[in-house]
Design a protein around this motif. Structure first.
Motif, short mmCIF file in Angstrom:
data_model
loop_
_atom_site.label_atom_id
_atom_site.label_comp_id
_atom_site.label_asym_id
_atom_site.label_seq_id
_atom_site.Cartn_x
_atom_site.Cartn_y
_atom_site.Cartn_z
N CYS A 88 -11.86 11.44 -9.94
CA CYS A 88 -10.44 11.24 -10.25
C CYS A 88 -9.72 12.57 -10.25
O CYS A 88 -10.28 13.59 -10.64
CB CYS A 88 -10.30 10.61 -11.63
SG CYS A 88 -10.92 8.93 -11.71
N GLY A 89 -8.46 12.51 -9.83
CA GLY A 89 -7.63 13.71 -9.83
C GLY A 89 -6.17 13.34 -9.75
O GLY A 89 -5.80 12.18 -9.94
N ASP A 90 -5.38 14.35 -9.44
CA ASP A 90 -3.92 14.20 -9.39
C ASP A 90 -3.47 14.91 -8.11
O ASP A 90 -3.63 16.12 -7.98
CB ASP A 90 -3.34 14.86 -10.65
CG ASP A 90 -1.83 14.84 -10.69
OD1 ASP A 90 -1.19 14.68 -9.64
OD2 ASP A 90 -1.29 15.03 -11.81
N GLU A 91 -2.92 14.13 -7.17
CA GLU A 91 -2.60 14.70 -5.86
C GLU A 91 -1.51 15.77 -5.92
O GLU A 91 -1.37 16.55 -4.97
CB GLU A 91 -2.17 13.60 -4.89
CG GLU A 91 -0.83 12.96 -5.25
CD GLU A 91 -0.38 11.87 -4.28
OE1 GLU A 91 -1.17 11.43 -3.45
OE2 GLU A 91 0.79 11.46 -4.41
N THR A 92 -0.75 15.83 -7.03
CA THR A 92 0.28 16.88 -7.13
C THR A 92 -0.38 18.26 -7.32
O THR A 92 0.27 19.28 -7.14
CB THR A 92 1.29 16.60 -8.26
OG1 THR A 92 0.62 16.61 -9.52
CG2 THR A 92 1.98 15.26 -8.05
N ASN A 144 -5.23 8.13 -10.36
CA ASN A 144 -4.66 7.12 -11.25
C ASN A 144 -3.36 7.57 -11.88
O ASN A 144 -2.72 6.82 -12.60
CB ASN A 144 -5.66 6.80 -12.38
CG ASN A 144 -6.26 5.42 -12.22
OD1 ASN A 144 -5.66 4.57 -11.58
ND2 ASN A 144 -7.42 5.20 -12.79
N VAL A 145 -2.98 8.83 -11.61
CA VAL A 145 -1.72 9.35 -12.15
C VAL A 145 -0.55 8.87 -11.28
O VAL A 145 0.45 8.36 -11.79
CB VAL A 145 -1.74 10.90 -12.20
CG1 VAL A 145 -0.47 11.45 -12.82
CG2 VAL A 145 -2.97 11.39 -12.96
N ASN A 146 -0.72 9.00 -9.96
CA ASN A 146 0.38 8.67 -9.03
C ASN A 146 0.17 7.38 -8.25
O ASN A 146 1.10 6.89 -7.63
CB ASN A 146 0.56 9.83 -8.04
CG ASN A 146 0.76 11.15 -8.74
OD1 ASN A 146 1.81 11.37 -9.35
ND2 ASN A 146 -0.24 12.00 -8.71
N HIS A 147 -1.05 6.86 -8.23
CA HIS A 147 -1.34 5.67 -7.40
C HIS A 147 -2.17 4.64 -8.16
O HIS A 147 -3.12 4.07 -7.61
CB HIS A 147 -2.10 6.09 -6.14
CG HIS A 147 -1.33 7.00 -5.24
ND1 HIS A 147 -0.32 6.54 -4.40
CD2 HIS A 147 -1.39 8.34 -5.07
CE1 HIS A 147 0.18 7.58 -3.73
NE2 HIS A 147 -0.45 8.67 -4.12
N GLU A 148 -1.79 4.41 -9.39
CA GLU A 148 -2.56 3.46 -10.20
C GLU A 148 -2.55 2.07 -9.57
O GLU A 148 -3.51 1.31 -9.68
CB GLU A 148 -1.99 3.41 -11.62
CG GLU A 148 -2.95 2.79 -12.60
CD GLU A 148 -2.43 2.78 -14.03
OE1 GLU A 148 -1.28 3.19 -14.25
OE2 GLU A 148 -3.20 2.35 -14.91
N ASP A 149 -1.43 1.76 -8.88
CA ASP A 149 -1.26 0.42 -8.32
C ASP A 149 -2.30 0.08 -7.24
O ASP A 149 -2.65 -1.08 -7.06
CB ASP A 149 0.16 0.27 -7.75
CG ASP A 149 0.56 1.42 -6.83
OD1 ASP A 149 0.01 2.52 -6.99
OD2 ASP A 149 1.39 1.20 -5.94
N THR A 150 -2.79 1.09 -6.53
CA THR A 150 -3.75 0.81 -5.44
C THR A 150 -5.20 1.12 -5.83
O THR A 150 -6.12 0.90 -5.04
CB THR A 150 -3.41 1.62 -4.18
OG1 THR A 150 -3.41 3.02 -4.52
CG2 THR A 150 -2.06 1.23 -3.61
N ALA A 151 -5.38 1.64 -7.04
CA ALA A 151 -6.72 2.13 -7.42
C ALA A 151 -7.76 1.01 -7.39
O ALA A 151 -8.85 1.18 -6.83
CB ALA A 151 -6.67 2.78 -8.79
#
Ligand SMILES: Cc1cc2nc3c(=O)[nH]c(=O)nc-3n(C[C@H](O)[C@H](O)[C@H](O)COP(=O)(O)O)c2cc1C
Length: 166
Positions: A88-92, A144-151
């Motif tokens: 898990c990470g944050d793409e930003t 899961n920070v920016n794309h929780e909807d597709t996780a």
């Protein structure tokens, strides 16, 4: 029947939750889902298929507990095991996105384990990740920070893929 063990390192619970979702889709009992902060590295010996997951912290570093765990696992001979990686990470954090997955991969290379579970990063927006090895993404990366909807769908697709590769 191959025995599957899931080993996760998670600081705020995100990777733990992904580990539990993977377990649900793979039919892995809770007793075989291990928090590496409470597990000795030689526990991997009980399994045929090892799924390792961690998040990325600091300046693109593998999650702390997983660093300690991997230090132990990396000296084992795992030539008879199959390994798949997730993280898990944050793409930003665009230059170090999910670097922990790439770090686990490199740590495990000397063990001679067979790697499965390469995946895509479709829909994700980042510059670089250490999980990119010669143009292949060596595991399941989840933001899961920016794309929780597709996780959830990504986790489902990945588990279906590794089932065919096991
Ligand atoms: C201080 C800090 C540094 C972080 N560094 C990175 C990073 O370099 N790359 C990345 O992809 N995510 C980074 N993250 C995001 C975390 O990896 C992300 O929130 C993850 O879901 C946490 O998972 P965990 O609760 O399982 O530890 C960072 C987060 C924080 C708060």
């Amino acid at each position: 029947m191959k025995k599957i063990g899931i080993f996760f390192g998670s600081t705020t619970g995100t990777t733990e939750s992904v580990a539990n979702t993977i377990a649900k889709y793979m039919g892995v009992p809770a007793a075989d889902v291990h928090d590496v902060s409470k597990t000795a590295p030689d526990a991997v010996g009980d399994y045929d298929v090892l799924l390792f997951g961690c998040s990325t912290w600091g300046d693109g570093d593998m999650q702390d507990d997983m660093q300690d765990f991997m230090d132990g696992v990396s000296s084992l001979e795992l030539g008879d095991k199959t390994v798949a990686l997730f993280g898990c990470g944050d793409e930003t954090m665009s230059d170090t996105f999910c670097n922990g997955v790439g770090e686990m991969y490199r740590k495990l290379l000397p063990t001679h384990a067979r790697f499965i579970g390469e995946f895509n990063t479709d829909g994700y927006d980042y510059s670089t990740t250490a999980a990119d090895v010669d143009g292949r993404i060596v595991g399941l990366l989840i933001d899961n920070v920016n794309h929780e909807d597709t996780a959830d769908e990504r986790i489902k697709q990945w588990t279906e893929k590794i089932r065919t590769e096991m």
